[in-house]
Design a protein around this motif. Structure first.
Motif, PDB file in Angstrom:
ATOM      1  N   ARG A  61       0.827  -1.208   0.000  1.00 59.35           N
ATOM      2  CA  ARG A  61       0.000   0.000   0.000  1.00 59.35           C
ATOM      3  C   ARG A  61       0.858   1.253   0.000  1.00 59.35           C
ATOM      4  NH1 ARG A  61      -4.300   0.615   4.759  1.00 59.35           N
ATOM      5  NH2 ARG A  61      -2.331   0.733   5.906  1.00 59.35           N
ATOM      6  N   ALA A  62       2.012   1.193   0.663  1.00 59.33           N
ATOM      7  CA  ALA A  62       2.893   2.363   0.701  1.00 59.33           C
ATOM      8  C   ALA A  62       3.509   2.660  -0.659  1.00 59.33           C
ATOM      9  CB  ALA A  62       3.997   2.149   1.742  1.00 59.33           C
ATOM     10  N   HIS A  63       3.616   1.650  -1.531  1.00 61.19           N
ATOM     11  CA  HIS A  63       4.236   1.836  -2.842  1.00 61.19           C
ATOM     12  C   HIS A  63       3.205   2.009  -3.959  1.00 61.19           C
ATOM     13  CE1 HIS A  63       7.659   0.136  -0.598  1.00 61.19           C
ATOM     14  NE2 HIS A  63       8.419   0.758  -1.471  1.00 61.19           N
ATOM     15  N   GLN A  97       3.493  -1.842 -10.007  1.00 62.53           N
ATOM     16  CA  GLN A  97       3.403  -3.204  -9.469  1.00 62.53           C
ATOM     17  C   GLN A  97       2.376  -3.313  -8.352  1.00 62.53           C
ATOM     18  OE1 GLN A  97       6.959  -4.626  -7.528  1.00 62.53           O
ATOM     19  NE2 GLN A  97       6.503  -6.745  -8.034  1.00 62.53           N
ATOM     20  N   SER A  98       2.420  -2.412  -7.395  1.00 59.67           N
ATOM     21  CA  SER A  98       1.487  -2.467  -6.271  1.00 59.67           C
ATOM     22  C   SER A  98       0.055  -2.208  -6.728  1.00 59.67           C
ATOM     23  CB  SER A  98       1.885  -1.434  -5.207  1.00 59.67           C
ATOM     24  OG  SER A  98       3.137  -1.759  -4.638  1.00 59.67           O
ATOM     25  N   VAL A 103      -5.382  -4.501  -8.017  1.00 53.66           N
ATOM     26  CA  VAL A 103      -6.370  -4.817  -9.056  1.00 53.66           C
ATOM     27  C   VAL A 103      -6.663  -6.312  -9.056  1.00 53.66           C
ATOM     28  CG1 VAL A 103      -6.721  -4.929 -11.553  1.00 53.66           C
ATOM     29  CG2 VAL A 103      -5.833  -2.847 -10.518  1.00 53.66           C
ATOM     30  N   PHE A 104      -5.627  -7.115  -8.937  1.00 55.77           N
ATOM     31  CA  PHE A 104      -5.791  -8.573  -8.876  1.00 55.77           C
ATOM     32  C   PHE A 104      -6.613  -8.990  -7.657  1.00 55.77           C
ATOM     33  CE2 PHE A 104      -3.959 -12.636  -7.280  1.00 55.77           C
ATOM     34  CZ  PHE A 104      -4.488 -13.473  -8.251  1.00 55.77           C
ATOM     35  N   SER A 187      -3.616  -4.812 -20.877  1.00 50.39           N
ATOM     36  CA  SER A 187      -4.093  -3.656 -21.647  1.00 50.39           C
ATOM     37  C   SER A 187      -3.569  -2.350 -21.057  1.00 50.39           C
ATOM     38  CB  SER A 187      -5.622  -3.643 -21.674  1.00 50.39           C
ATOM     39  OG  SER A 187      -6.128  -4.823 -22.272  1.00 50.39           O
ATOM     40  N   HIS A 188      -3.625  -2.244 -19.740  1.00 53.48           N
ATOM     41  CA  HIS A 188      -3.152  -1.018 -19.088  1.00 53.48           C
ATOM     42  C   HIS A 188      -1.668  -0.820 -19.323  1.00 53.48           C
ATOM     43  CE1 HIS A 188      -1.754   1.597 -15.808  1.00 53.48           C
ATOM     44  NE2 HIS A 188      -2.953   2.151 -15.870  1.00 53.48           N
ATOM     45  N   ALA A 189      -0.883  -1.863 -19.114  1.00 50.67           N
ATOM     46  CA  ALA A 189       0.571  -1.749 -19.278  1.00 50.67           C
ATOM     47  C   ALA A 189       0.956  -1.477 -20.723  1.00 50.67           C
ATOM     48  CB  ALA A 189       1.244  -3.025 -18.784  1.00 50.67           C
ATOM     49  N   SER A 190       0.150  -1.932 -21.675  1.00 46.55           N
ATOM     50  CA  SER A 190       0.476  -1.741 -23.091  1.00 46.55           C
ATOM     51  C   SER A 190       0.143  -0.337 -23.579  1.00 46.55           C
ATOM     52  CB  SER A 190      -0.272  -2.776 -23.946  1.00 46.55           C
ATOM     53  OG  SER A 190       0.088  -4.094 -23.575  1.00 46.55           O
TER      54      SER A 190
END
Length: 206
Positions: A61-63, A97-98, A103-104, A187-190
């Protein structure tokens, strides 16, 4: 020969009363006093402890990157070529990453909430683990003359709850979560522009 009159035998002895609570009452009282974290620690002693899980959650959560940047539509564009696509995926997965982890987790929670049978199956599994935990406090569990290890106890709880997981379509739920995660995060990362490139463009425009 002296005979003891009726009613005068066993002088000084107090009548024994049957304690209906017994060990079960003591176990339940002790378990209630320990609180949820203590119960979880003893049900799953070899798994991740709640304190470790909380520390990991706090670090994640901090990152977290600002969510307004994460979903800002102005930062989305089509990659120019395959090299740009690979660059975006690599950099964004590292940068967000966080966010992607949450999201997962959100997709998992959504899948569980929208599937009542899956909720019942999870309740049966954890309820079985808790009952087994209470039984092991009273005595060792023995099945067919063999003492059950911790792994056997988890397997027994899983076997009891397996029909409920099968009726709930747990396998389909797992594949749905994995598929939805790959689609959303991929999709988001692309399409999300790399943060460093966005800042450079903003400086050039100024």
């Amino acid at each position: 020969m002296y005979c003891v009159p009726p009613g005068e035998g066993h002088v000084g002895r107090k009548p024994r009363t049957l304690n209906m609570t017994g060990k079960t009452g003591e176990v339940l009282t002790g378990a209630a006093d320990e609180g949820p974290s203590g119960i979880i620690n003893k049900i799953f002693p070899k798994m991740i402890s709640p304190s470790t899980a909380k520390d990991w959650f706090d670090r994640r959560r901090a990152h977290i990157r600002p969510w307004n940047n994460f979903i800002d539509q102005r930062r989305f564009s089509r990659p120019q070529n395959f090299g740009d696509l690979c660059k975006r995926v690599t950099r964004n997965v590292e940068h967000f990453q966080s966010n992607y982890i949450f999201v997962f987790l959100g997709l998992i929670v959504y899948c569980i909430i929208t599937s009542p049978m899956l909720l019942i199956a999870l309740a049966v599994f954890f309820g079985g683990c808790y009952i087994i935990y209470l039984k092991t406090l009273q005595s060792k569990l023995v099945l067919f003359g063999r003492e059950l290890t911790m792994a056997n106890q988890y397997g027994l709880a899983g076997a009891v709850s397996f029909p409920f997981f099968w009726l709930a379509g747990a396998g389909s739920a797992v594949f749905w979560v994995l598929g939805a995660t790959l689609v959303v995060i991929g999709s988001h990362a692309s399409f999300h522009e790399v943060e460093g490139d966005v800042e450079e463009l903003q400086m050039e425009s100024v």
